[in-house]
Design a protein around this motif. Structure first.
Motif, PDB file in Angstrom:
ATOM      1  N   ALA B 337      57.164 -75.801  73.623  1.00  0.00           N
ATOM      2  CA  ALA B 337      58.208 -75.370  73.861  1.00  0.00           C
ATOM      3  C   ALA B 337      59.512 -76.035  74.269  1.00  0.00           C
ATOM      4  O   ALA B 337      60.429 -74.973  73.519  1.00  0.00           O
ATOM      5  N   ALA B 338      59.949 -76.478  74.917  1.00  0.00           N
ATOM      6  CA  ALA B 338      61.348 -77.469  74.966  1.00  0.00           C
ATOM      7  C   ALA B 338      62.017 -77.932  74.244  1.00  0.00           C
ATOM      8  O   ALA B 338      62.816 -78.382  73.719  1.00  0.00           O
ATOM      9  N   GLY B 339      61.171 -78.565  73.331  1.00  0.00           N
ATOM     10  CA  GLY B 339      61.035 -78.916  71.579  1.00  0.00           C
ATOM     11  C   GLY B 339      60.838 -80.424  71.856  1.00  0.00           C
ATOM     12  O   GLY B 339      60.917 -80.952  71.221  1.00  0.00           O
ATOM     13  N   LEU B 340      59.732 -80.649  72.592  1.00  0.00           N
ATOM     14  CA  LEU B 340      59.000 -81.806  72.218  1.00  0.00           C
ATOM     15  C   LEU B 340      57.601 -82.189  71.279  1.00  0.00           C
ATOM     16  O   LEU B 340      57.148 -81.035  71.322  1.00  0.00           O
ATOM     17  N   ALA B 341      57.503 -83.570  70.833  1.00  0.00           N
ATOM     18  CA  ALA B 341      56.282 -82.896  70.254  1.00  0.00           C
ATOM     19  C   ALA B 341      55.926 -84.851  70.506  1.00  0.00           C
ATOM     20  O   ALA B 341      56.180 -85.672  70.160  1.00  0.00           O
ATOM     21  N   MET B 342      54.782 -84.498  70.450  1.00  0.00           N
ATOM     22  CA  MET B 342      53.965 -86.416  71.068  1.00  0.00           C
ATOM     23  C   MET B 342      53.137 -86.890  70.054  1.00  0.00           C
ATOM     24  O   MET B 342      52.265 -85.951  70.173  1.00  0.00           O
ATOM     25  N   VAL B 343      53.320 -87.447  69.140  1.00  0.00           N
ATOM     26  CA  VAL B 343      51.437 -88.184  68.876  1.00  0.00           C
ATOM     27  C   VAL B 343      51.290 -89.071  69.372  1.00  0.00           C
ATOM     28  O   VAL B 343      51.757 -90.169  70.082  1.00  0.00           O
ATOM     29  N   THR B 344      49.776 -88.631  69.652  1.00  0.00           N
ATOM     30  CA  THR B 344      49.101 -89.250  70.667  1.00  0.00           C
ATOM     31  C   THR B 344      48.303 -90.834  70.205  1.00  0.00           C
ATOM     32  O   THR B 344      48.407 -90.605  68.895  1.00  0.00           O
ATOM     33  N   GLU B 345      48.452 -91.986  71.272  1.00  0.00           N
ATOM     34  CA  GLU B 345      47.519 -93.285  70.096  1.00  0.00           C
ATOM     35  C   GLU B 345      46.490 -92.937  70.248  1.00  0.00           C
ATOM     36  O   GLU B 345      46.510 -94.140  69.127  1.00  0.00           O
ATOM     37  N   ASP B 346      45.855 -92.243  71.167  1.00  0.00           N
ATOM     38  CA  ASP B 346      43.979 -92.250  70.398  1.00  0.00           C
ATOM     39  C   ASP B 346      44.310 -90.792  68.997  1.00  0.00           C
ATOM     40  O   ASP B 346      43.809 -90.052  70.066  1.00  0.00           O
ATOM     41  N   ARG B 347      44.018 -90.718  68.122  1.00  0.00           N
ATOM     42  CA  ARG B 347      43.949 -89.861  67.754  1.00  0.00           C
ATOM     43  C   ARG B 347      42.243 -89.075  67.627  1.00  0.00           C
ATOM     44  O   ARG B 347      42.541 -87.815  67.966  1.00  0.00           O
ATOM     45  N   LYS B 348      41.338 -89.807  67.390  1.00  0.00           N
ATOM     46  CA  LYS B 348      40.155 -89.529  67.576  1.00  0.00           C
ATOM     47  C   LYS B 348      40.159 -88.526  69.691  1.00  0.00           C
ATOM     48  O   LYS B 348      39.423 -87.412  68.756  1.00  0.00           O
ATOM     49  N   GLN B 349      40.875 -89.783  71.012  1.00  0.00           N
ATOM     50  CA  GLN B 349      40.239 -88.671  71.317  1.00  0.00           C
ATOM     51  C   GLN B 349      40.621 -87.097  72.036  1.00  0.00           C
ATOM     52  O   GLN B 349      40.616 -86.083  72.099  1.00  0.00           O
ATOM     53  N   ASN B 350      42.534 -87.372  71.805  1.00  0.00           N
ATOM     54  CA  ASN B 350      43.200 -86.643  72.033  1.00  0.00           C
ATOM     55  C   ASN B 350      44.184 -85.821  70.507  1.00  0.00           C
ATOM     56  O   ASN B 350      45.496 -85.504  70.763  1.00  0.00           O
ATOM     57  N   GLY B 351      43.793 -86.151  69.871  1.00  0.00           N
ATOM     58  CA  GLY B 351      45.598 -85.747  68.671  1.00  0.00           C
ATOM     59  C   GLY B 351      44.248 -85.077  67.033  1.00  0.00           C
ATOM     60  O   GLY B 351      45.425 -83.771  67.501  1.00  0.00           O
ATOM     61  N   LEU B 352      43.173 -85.271  67.534  1.00  0.00           N
ATOM     62  CA  LEU B 352      42.906 -84.515  66.259  1.00  0.00           C
ATOM     63  C   LEU B 352      41.648 -83.167  66.461  1.00  0.00           C
ATOM     64  O   LEU B 352      40.384 -83.882  67.426  1.00  0.00           O
ATOM     65  N   LEU B 353      40.939 -82.598  65.635  1.00  0.00           N
ATOM     66  CA  LEU B 353      39.529 -81.667  66.059  1.00  0.00           C
ATOM     67  C   LEU B 353      39.088 -82.363  64.616  1.00  0.00           C
ATOM     68  O   LEU B 353      39.097 -81.874  63.175  1.00  0.00           O
ATOM     69  N   ARG B 435      48.819 -98.008  64.657  1.00  0.00           N
ATOM     70  CA  ARG B 435      47.809 -98.799  64.755  1.00  0.00           C
ATOM     71  C   ARG B 435      46.255 -98.571  63.705  1.00  0.00           C
ATOM     72  O   ARG B 435      46.011 -97.434  63.638  1.00  0.00           O
ATOM     73  N   GLY B 436      46.357 -99.183  63.152  1.00  0.00           N
ATOM     74  CA  GLY B 436      44.408 -99.524  62.539  1.00  0.00           C
ATOM     75  C   GLY B 436      44.642 -98.435  61.322  1.00  0.00           C
ATOM     76  O   GLY B 436      43.864 -98.067  61.137  1.00  0.00           O
ATOM     77  N   ILE B 437      45.820 -98.123  60.474  1.00  0.00           N
ATOM     78  CA  ILE B 437      46.015 -97.915  59.453  1.00  0.00           C
ATOM     79  C   ILE B 437      46.570 -98.144  58.138  1.00  0.00           C
ATOM     80  O   ILE B 437      47.163 -99.869  58.666  1.00  0.00           O
ATOM     81  N   VAL B 439      48.115 -99.998  55.338  1.00  0.00           N
ATOM     82  CA  VAL B 439      50.272-100.593  54.268  1.00  0.00           C
ATOM     83  C   VAL B 439      50.577 -99.191  53.765  1.00  0.00           C
ATOM     84  O   VAL B 439      51.485 -98.547  54.005  1.00  0.00           O
ATOM     85  N   GLY B 440      49.932 -97.816  52.840  1.00  0.00           N
ATOM     86  CA  GLY B 440      50.340 -97.540  52.132  1.00  0.00           C
ATOM     87  C   GLY B 440      51.220 -95.962  53.600  1.00  0.00           C
ATOM     88  O   GLY B 440      51.847 -95.531  53.339  1.00  0.00           O
ATOM     89  N   ALA B 441      49.977 -96.007  54.149  1.00  0.00           N
ATOM     90  CA  ALA B 441      50.150 -94.918  54.925  1.00  0.00           C
ATOM     91  C   ALA B 441      51.566 -95.597  56.081  1.00  0.00           C
ATOM     92  O   ALA B 441      51.867 -94.212  56.320  1.00  0.00           O
ATOM     93  N   ARG B 442      51.608 -96.724  56.618  1.00  0.00           N
ATOM     94  CA  ARG B 442      52.115 -97.090  57.480  1.00  0.00           C
ATOM     95  C   ARG B 442      53.952 -97.128  56.867  1.00  0.00           C
ATOM     96  O   ARG B 442      54.450 -96.632  57.639  1.00  0.00           O
ATOM     97  N   ARG B 443      54.175 -96.876  55.025  1.00  0.00           N
ATOM     98  CA  ARG B 443      55.277 -97.292  54.622  1.00  0.00           C
ATOM     99  C   ARG B 443      55.484 -95.324  54.426  1.00  0.00           C
ATOM    100  O   ARG B 443      56.413 -95.184  55.386  1.00  0.00           O
ATOM    101  N   ARG B 444      54.536 -94.649  54.176  1.00  0.00           N
ATOM    102  CA  ARG B 444      55.087 -93.441  54.942  1.00  0.00           C
ATOM    103  C   ARG B 444      55.768 -92.473  55.286  1.00  0.00           C
ATOM    104  O   ARG B 444      56.694 -92.455  56.044  1.00  0.00           O
ATOM    105  N   ILE B 445      54.662 -93.768  56.548  1.00  0.00           N
ATOM    106  CA  ILE B 445      55.010 -93.358  58.489  1.00  0.00           C
ATOM    107  C   ILE B 445      56.076 -93.427  58.391  1.00  0.00           C
ATOM    108  O   ILE B 445      57.637 -93.049  58.812  1.00  0.00           O
ATOM    109  N   ASP B 465      53.703-103.716  68.118  1.00  0.00           N
ATOM    110  CA  ASP B 465      54.069-104.490  67.244  1.00  0.00           C
ATOM    111  C   ASP B 465      55.931-104.753  66.810  1.00  0.00           C
ATOM    112  O   ASP B 465      55.829-103.578  66.161  1.00  0.00           O
ATOM    113  N   LEU B 466      55.892-105.430  67.354  1.00  0.00           N
ATOM    114  CA  LEU B 466      57.055-106.260  67.477  1.00  0.00           C
ATOM    115  C   LEU B 466      57.939-105.595  66.107  1.00  0.00           C
ATOM    116  O   LEU B 466      59.283-105.126  65.984  1.00  0.00           O
ATOM    117  N   ASP B 467      57.248-106.529  65.060  1.00  0.00           N
ATOM    118  CA  ASP B 467      57.635-106.596  63.963  1.00  0.00           C
ATOM    119  C   ASP B 467      58.448-104.784  63.194  1.00  0.00           C
ATOM    120  O   ASP B 467      59.230-104.416  62.680  1.00  0.00           O
TER     121      ASP B 467
END
Lengths: 318, 517
Positions: B337-353, B435-437, B439-445, B465-467
């Protein structure tokens, strides 16, 4: 629009097929089965199970379960009986209190299980005993005869042979399906049943939604109480024992997942009809109760097996 | 003994040998392949190519039991005790003393007592349930369990992470005794001082390659860090002036650089936030800024994001989003509600349905705000926006009704991000966004980070990933042992310096003073 209708028909085609098949088999093996009277009797004797199955579908979808529904129906029925017989209350007033009581019991189930993270299986198991005990306390374990004042809801109407109870139950099915598929609440229910943590991390408070699902089931138990009381003309403290299992079976036959996240109110309704047709069809054939029970159990397992296979095949082709 | 591997994706042609009666430390940055190497030795994952020998015999364990019967024991980072059983049962779980299937309780507790006494764990009751023990004690019990079995090779993956100083010392005493008995030990730790103290030899891995093996005495902790980061000592002596010139060069560059989208408004302020292992973290992010958080795995970065977002309740400190009153969020709904959004580390566990459609997932976080009226879903708008998001994110799918679980990892991540784009958030928190995606998706992100920054959003990226951080961030902070140890403009960091800082929290004060001068 047309495409949508075909789509939704296809979704229920399998279930409807089973229902039609059952009716056909019974009609062929018993002369008296395929008569308006039989079908009307089936419809009019099952509204309580329909009410409960609508609410149970919601609760199962949020990955909960409620075992107390049978006892809640008896408790609601006892409330109506006590108020109308001992205190001479009118039916609407008594029914209001009945709704209040069963609604609060549902709220209690939901609140305790969500707030203290106790499996709803356990909480509602406790409620099953409490409500049944409470029923016996307020009725002194006696069936209370109420008489004609409550019968109207369960009796066939003049212009159509169906009872108001059944018509209201069908409307509840429609409302329930609408709630599930067209409203934010329904969407949240499905989402919570799929992955509650993901819903929480999306910034949604899940507790009120889950609790509301339990409360809706409680309120629908109140409606089932009214239907039950009017059909029996009395409040029976031993009524609806084991009804929770029939309701869960109906939902499961309709394809609702006990793991949550998947289910349809309409499919559960068809599930109720399948169970009802099976019961009265077997009865008409003169099958013993013991065999009836055996067959009903087998049908439940067959239905779930079919569903599991469907999911497996779907995964392979998808 | 020689063990040889080759052509494994995370490990390439690594040679490693362990002598009996030595403690061999294994060092490396995140993802260098330390854990993978150990898992192969312990029979937890299969070796793709190459082979191992123990005392001259070919050794190819297919599962943990096979490894254990050969005398190889592993103590992993995550605890493998069963919390509902008591200490004795856990210690002797796979060989409970029994007769005709009936467990002999007395023998069980006597044997367990003996195993604990060897570690001087007098204060641990063998009848206590593991769930009643603290983390340090649990770790010690696990070590005792491994030590109780006869072993020739013992692998310890960060055994001291949860231990106090005195417990660590006890453990070291035990390890020394084992060394005297001829047991070979592989020791993984981020605490370089410990390595220096206990290890005989040190092997450094970098990006799945073997960098070098030397005796522990011949290597300083600084040299260890350099090996891990890949910069050699003599290069590093030029580093200070080099950094300064670079600093001068970049400050002028930054002011002239039109691509710097940072504006003057602060969109996120975190002040003295404490939550579990996160200690006293403060930082600010400006509008249009991309703020990276580097650090070792387990340094508390995910915990920090979760505390900011209200997923875990912070103990103290404040979070302030886009000029709103500073608070501490008690539930993600307040943060959102305050304006934060969080994309979680483990998308299967707590990011997506996973079982639901792309449409359902995309609309989830903005359901009430954008996709409904009077509690009713607006299906047309929902479908339109979901379609737009799929096109904008270049999500590869058969349509918006495809269930998310059937998408590839990269496309799943795109949906997990799209879920937040439908809400007009001010600050986006990304935990390991690529993580775990593919190259194409990485570029888009990465493109998306640019787009968000251009729109004046604040972006916080946690990444191993330091790079990635060097490429995408304006500023990078390094987290170590729950604290933000250093924050600099990206141009003032080198990968070596980041790694150096990552270990800062694990060092004793003395060695910190040494590196400081």
């Amino acid at each position: 629009m047309k495409q949508k209708l075909t789509q939704s028909f296809l979704q229920y085609a399998g279930l409807l097929g089973v229902l039609v098949l059952l009716i056909a088999v019974f009609s062929l093996s018993s002369k008296n089965f395929f008569q308006t009277q039989t079908l009307v009797t089936i419809a009019n004797s099952n509204p309580d199970l329909i009410f409960v199955s609508v609410g149970m579908t919601l609760v199962l979808i949020v990955a909960g379960i409620d075992l107390s529904v049978g006892s809640l129906i008896a408790l609601g029925s006892a409330v109506i009986g006590v108020l109308m017989v001992r205190h001479e209350w009118s039916l609407p007033a008594a029914f209001s209190v009945c709704l209040l009581v069963t609604g609060l019991c549902g709220l209690f189930n939901g609140f305790v299980s969500v707030w203290f993270s106790i499996p709803s299986f356990i909480v509602s198991l406790g409620m099953l005993e409490m409500a049944r005990g409470g029923t016996k306390v307020i009725t002194d374990s006696q069936t209370m005869y109420i008489g004609s004042r409550v019968e109207a809801f369960g009796e066939p109407l003049q212009w159509v042979p169906l009872s108001p109870a059944f018509l209201v139950a069908v409307m509840t099915v429609i409302a329930g399906q609408f709630l599930l598929t067209k409203t934010v609440f329904g969407r949240y229910c499905v989402a919570i049943g799929t992955n509650e943590e993901a819903v929480r991390m999306s910034g949604i408070r899940t507790a009120p939604i889950t609790i509301a699902a339990f409360m809706i089931l409680g309120l629908l138990c109140g409606l089932a109480s009214l239907s039950q009381t009017s059909r029996l003309s009395s409040a029976d403290p031993n009524a609806a024992i084991g009804l929770e299992l029939s309701a869960i079976a109906a939902c499961v036959i309709g394809g609702t997942s006990l793991m949550g996240g998947r289910g349809s109110v309409v499919a559960s309704f068809i599930g109720v009809l399948i169970i009802a047709v099976l019961q009265s069809g077997l009865a008409q054939l003169g099958v013993e109760d013991a065999i009836k029970q055996l067959i009903t159990g087998a049908v439940i397992i067959a239905a779930v097996l079919l569903d599991a296979l469907r999911v497996r095949w779907g995964r392979r082709s998808g | 003994m020689t063990k040889r591997y080759g052509n494994v994706t995370v490990l390439r042609d690594v040679d490693f040998d362990l002598r009996s009666g030595e403690i061999h430390a294994l060092l490396g940055a995140n993802g260098a392949g330390k854990s993978t190497l150990c898992k192969m030795i312990a029979g937890l994952t299969e070796v793709t190519a190459g082979g191992m020998r123990i005392e001259g015999d070919v050794y190819a364990p297919h599962h943990k039991q096979a490894a254990e019967s050969t005398g190889v024991q592993i103590i992993q980072q995550e605890l493998n005790l069963i919390p509902t059983l008591n200490v004795a049962e856990n210690l002797l779980l796979n060989r409970l003393p029994s007769f005709a299937g009936i467990v002999s309780s007395r023998t069980l507790h006597r044997q367990a007592r003996a195993a604990l006494d060897r570690l001087q764990l007098d204060d641990v009751d063998t009848y206590a349930l593991v769930s009643q023990l603290g983390v340090g004690h649990r770790q010690m019990v696990e070590i005792a369990a491994a030590l109780a079995r006869e072993c020739k090779i013992l692998i310890l993956d960060e055994p001291t992470a949860a231990l106090s100083g005195s417990e660590t010392q006890l453990l070291f005493d035990q390890l020394s005794q084992l060394r005297d008995r001829g047991v070979g030990m592989i020791y993984i730790s981020h605490r370089l001082d410990e390595v220096k103290q206990i290890a005989d030899r040190v092997t450094v891995l970098r990006d799945g390659r073997h960098v070098g093996t030397e005796t522990a005495e011949s290597m300083s902790t600084d040299q260890m860090v350099q090996r891990m980061s890949g910069e050699v000592a003599d290069e590093r002596s030029d580093e200070q002036p080099d950094a300064e010139t670079r600093q001068r060069a970049t400050t002028s560059a930054v002011s002239a650089d039109e691509s710097d989208r940072r504006n003057d408004s602060t969109v996120l302020t975190v002040e003295a936030l404490c939550c579990g292992m996160v200690r006293d973290v403060s930082f600010q992010v400006r509008g249009g800024e991309t703020f990276g958080i580097a650090g070792l795995v387990g340094s508390g970065r995910t915990e920090l994001l979760r505390a900011i977002f209200g997923a875990d309740r912070a103990e103290s400190g404040q979070v302030c989003v886009a000029g709103k009153a500073p608070t501490r969020f008690g539930h993600p709904s307040q943060a959102v509600a305050a304006g934060l959004a969080m994309v979680t580390e483990d998308r299967k566990q707590n990011g997506l349905l996973l079982q639901q459609s792309i449409r359902c997932n995309t609309s989830l976080s903005a359901m009430i705000k954008r996709f409904s009226r009077f509690g009713l879903i607006r299906p047309a708008r929902e479908a339109t926006v979901a379609g737009q998001m799929c096109r904008a994110m270049e999500t590869r799918c058969t349509g918006i009704e495809q269930s998310v679980g059937t998408l590839s990892g990269g496309n799943q991540q795109k949906v997990a991000i799209a879920k937040w784009l439908t809400r007009d958030a001010d600050v986006f928190l990304f935990d390991e966004p690529t993580r775990g995606i593919d190259v194409g998706a990485r570029r888009r992100i990465y493109e998306l980070f640019d787009e968000l920054a251009s729109a004046g959003k604040g972006i916080v990226i946690v990444s191993s990933d330091l790079d990635e951080l060097m490429e995408t961030c304006d500023r990078i902070a390094v987290m170590s042992a729950g604290r933000l140890v250093e924050t600099r403009e990206r141009s003032l960091w080198t990968e070596d310096a980041i790694l150096q800082a990552s270990f800062a929290g694990h060092r004793t004060k003395e060695s910190q003073r040494l590196t400081g001068t």
